[in-house]
Design a protein around this motif. Structure first.
Motif, PDB file in Angstrom:
ATOM      1  N   UNK A   1      53.261  56.389  80.630  1.00 25.60           N
ATOM      2  CA  UNK A   1      53.117  57.525  80.932  1.00 25.60           C
ATOM      3  C   UNK A   1      53.514  58.480  79.301  1.00 25.60           C
ATOM      4  N   UNK A   2      52.244  59.532  79.113  1.00 26.34           N
ATOM      5  CA  UNK A   2      52.370  59.730  77.170  1.00 26.34           C
ATOM      6  C   UNK A   2      52.240  61.835  77.123  1.00 26.34           C
TER       7      UNK A   2
ATOM      8  N   UNK B   1      50.261  62.727  66.847  1.00 25.50           N
ATOM      9  CA  UNK B   1      51.423  62.366  67.372  1.00 25.50           C
ATOM     10  C   UNK B   1      51.833  62.445  69.057  1.00 25.50           C
ATOM     11  N   UNK B   2      51.649  62.028  69.740  1.00 28.17           N
ATOM     12  CA  UNK B   2      53.196  62.105  70.994  1.00 28.17           C
ATOM     13  C   UNK B   2      53.315  61.632  71.146  1.00 28.17           C
ATOM     14  N   UNK B   3      54.387  61.342  72.729  1.00 31.86           N
ATOM     15  CA  UNK B   3      55.659  61.027  73.029  1.00 31.86           C
ATOM     16  C   UNK B   3      55.317  60.510  73.554  1.00 31.86           C
ATOM     17  N   UNK B   4      56.083  58.893  74.009  1.00 28.75           N
ATOM     18  CA  UNK B   4      55.384  57.961  75.375  1.00 28.75           C
ATOM     19  C   UNK B   4      56.720  58.315  76.521  1.00 28.75           C
ATOM     20  N   UNK B   5      56.579  59.254  77.271  1.00 26.13           N
ATOM     21  CA  UNK B   5      57.828  59.187  78.279  1.00 26.13           C
ATOM     22  C   UNK B   5      57.848  58.002  79.451  1.00 26.13           C
TER      23      UNK B   5
ATOM     24  N   UNK C   1      48.487  57.602  82.243  1.00 25.64           N
ATOM     25  CA  UNK C   1      48.613  58.875  82.074  1.00 25.64           C
ATOM     26  C   UNK C   1      49.143  59.929  81.149  1.00 25.64           C
ATOM     27  N   UNK C   2      48.040  61.086  81.010  1.00 32.00           N
ATOM     28  CA  UNK C   2      48.745  62.051  80.359  1.00 32.00           C
ATOM     29  C   UNK C   2      49.450  63.113  80.748  1.00 32.00           C
ATOM     30  N   UNK C   3      50.817  64.150  80.558  1.00 28.95           N
ATOM     31  CA  UNK C   3      51.185  64.658  80.460  1.00 28.95           C
ATOM     32  C   UNK C   3      50.802  65.712  79.937  1.00 28.95           C
ATOM     33  N   UNK C   4      50.584  67.701  80.233  1.00 28.76           N
ATOM     34  CA  UNK C   4      50.551  67.356  81.269  1.00 28.76           C
ATOM     35  C   UNK C   4      49.854  68.034  82.238  1.00 28.76           C
ATOM     36  N   UNK C   5      48.293  67.382  82.146  1.00 26.84           N
ATOM     37  CA  UNK C   5      46.936  67.959  82.522  1.00 26.84           C
ATOM     38  C   UNK C   5      47.156  66.889  83.223  1.00 26.84           C
ATOM     39  N   UNK C   6      47.715  65.411  83.160  1.00 29.44           N
ATOM     40  CA  UNK C   6      47.326  64.557  84.529  1.00 29.44           C
ATOM     41  C   UNK C   6      46.170  63.667  84.676  1.00 29.44           C
TER      42      UNK C   6
END
Length: 483
Positions: free
Chosen positions: A232-233, A191-195, A151-156
């Motif tokens: 979730x990213x 680059x992205x963040x794993x939440x 799941x990508x944030x903030x797009x959903x």
């Protein structure tokens, strides 16, 4: 026992587009709760679902390390569930024993105590009884090992990671416009963040994240895959052409072959370390090296051509080149001056003839001759989004070999229930467009659709006028003028 699973996972388990399930939710046939759906409700609508489905056996397994981590994570979850169940069971047994002691002290005279003991005994019997296996739950357990849901944030936005795909590859395959540059871990743009969840590194990277970035959960999407069943990213996504940076790179000719007497397929491949980031429907400037002073040419030949392939494969770029004496690139290609293995410089991308992805309306595409190229790119991108939106294609040919990809259209029509294709011919683009508008009016003008029209000006203007006269708002008319 019924479980709750996400809509995306349900679509994967059942082998249906996510959009089909969304339609059934809107129709009231399925109930959603926080984006989740019950497996027993799905089984009522799809009773044919079975855990031994061939689709599960055909899933490509991830690498050994990733597979081991997912199995370990699943075994941890199972151990946690067993530990909690044992504690709950011990608590209930202790409560039952205490109630029995109190009942003995009361000599069985307390009716409420006896009723409570009876209910507790019946409840334990039901819990400990063997229940039928929930087919979708069993299938979901299998898929948690061989694939992961992101799941990508903030797009959903959501997509699945399967086999050996990296996060970047899986996202692009799902039609998402993730930010990236090189694709091999050199630039750091992906680059992205794993939440939430876990990732596993799949390859060495030259780009070094700072310790602070690592501590915040940042990773490179091109060099990591999902190690947990759910992930979730937090990531940037392109919202339109303005978010795609201008690029210049050199690609190699992989294939050059005729599709028809006056149309060539040009297949270019970019280097592994220099992939082209573009949106479906956009164009590139192709530049061929000059022939040389002895042939009277010192300037390189250049021409703008729409990309005919989907952004989900950013290394392999297809172009449909029409025979055109006024196009210096086309003239040299048809003259046989460019061969497989030669280099061509690319500039771009350019153009705003792109899909409005938040628009859930049925899609109608209209193309004339080789303007089918950007339309094909848009259609392939729309299909990669796994939506159930219906697609209608109208393709006009103004010359005998104008429908050079008719087999592709027939293949779409046969494979997709929601795809319709209408091929027409007329040597005058404006008259052909008027006839096309009449065909659309019979079937589509009463439906709220989004229209994408590509072709020469006479073709585009005629269709736009017909759509405007029918009351189609300008915001739902997207056009691309081609030579």
């Amino acid at each position: 026992m019924a479980q709750w699973i996400s809509l995306g996972r349900a679509a994967q388990l059942l082998g249906v587009p996510r959009g089909v399930l969304q339609q059934r939710v809107r129709a009231g046939e399925l109930a959603l709760s926080d984006g989740l759906i019950r497996t027993d409700a799905l089984l009522r609508l799809y009773p044919q679902a079975r855990p031994e489905d061939d689709r599960l056996r055909e899933q490509a397994l991830p690498g050994r390390e990733v597979l081991a981590r997912r199995l370990f994570r699943q075994s941890q979850d199972l151990a946690d569930a067993q530990r909690h169940l044992q504690r709950y069971h011990a608590l209930v047994i202790a409560l039952r024993d205490e109630l029995r002691r109190l009942d003995d002290e009361a000599g069985g005279a307390d009716a409420r105590l006896r009723a409570l003991l009876h209910r507790l005994g019946e409840g334990l019997a039901r819990v400990l009884a063997t229940e039928a296996v929930d087919a979708l739950d069993a299938m979901d357990d299998m898929l948690e090992v061989v694939s992961a849901q992101v799941t990508l944030r903030p797009s959903g936005h959501r997509f699945l990671v399967e086999g050996h795909d990296t996060l970047l590859q899986a996202g692009m395959r799902a039609g998402l416009q993730l930010n990236y540059g090189c694709g091999d871990g050199s630039c750091g743009m992906c680059k992205l963040r794993v939440t939430a969840g876990e990732v596993a590194r799949t390859q060495h990277t030259d780009y070094a994240l700072s310790e602070a970035e690592k501590g915040q959960g940042y990773v490179l999407a091109c060099a990591h895959t999902a190690a947990s069943a759910e992930l979730t990213l937090e990531a940037l996504e392109a919202g339109g052409p303005d978010d795609i940076p201008p690029q210049q790179l050199v690609a190699q000719v992989r294939a050059l072959r005729p599709l028809a007497p006056d149309t060539l397929l040009l297949h270019l491949q970019t280097p592994p370390s220099r992939r082209l980031r573009f949106l479906a429907g956009q164009s590139l400037t192709l530049a061929l090296p000059p022939r040389g002073q002895d042939k009277g040419e010192v300037e390189e030949a250049q021409a703008l051509h729409p990309i005919a392939s989907c952004p989900c494969d950013d290394r392999n770029l297809h172009f449909y080149i029409p025979r055109d004496a006024g196009d210096a690139v086309a003239a040299r290609l048809f003259a046989g001056e460019i061969a497989v293995g030669d280099s061509i410089t690319l500039w771009g991308p350019s153009g705003r003839f792109t899909l409005a992805e938040e628009d859930a309306r049925p899609l109608v595409f209209a193309a004339c001759d080789t303007a089918f190229a950007p339309v094909k790119s848009l259609i392939e991108h729309a299909l990669s989004l796994d939506d159930s939106t219906s697609i209608s294609l109208f393709w006009l040919a103004t010359r005998a070999d104008g429908h050079f990809q008719a087999n592709q259209c027939r293949a779409w029509s046969q494979a997709l229930d929601s795809f319709e294709c209408t091929l027409s011919s007329h040597d005058d683009a404006a008259i052909g467009a008027a006839q096309m508008a009449a065909a659309m009016r019979a079937d589509l003008f009463d439906i709220d659709c989004a229209y994408y029209i590509a072709g020469p000006r006479a073709f585009v203007d005629t269709l736009v006028q017909a759509l405007a006269a029918a009351g189609v708002p300008a915001a739902q008319r997207h056009t691309q003028i081609t030579p």
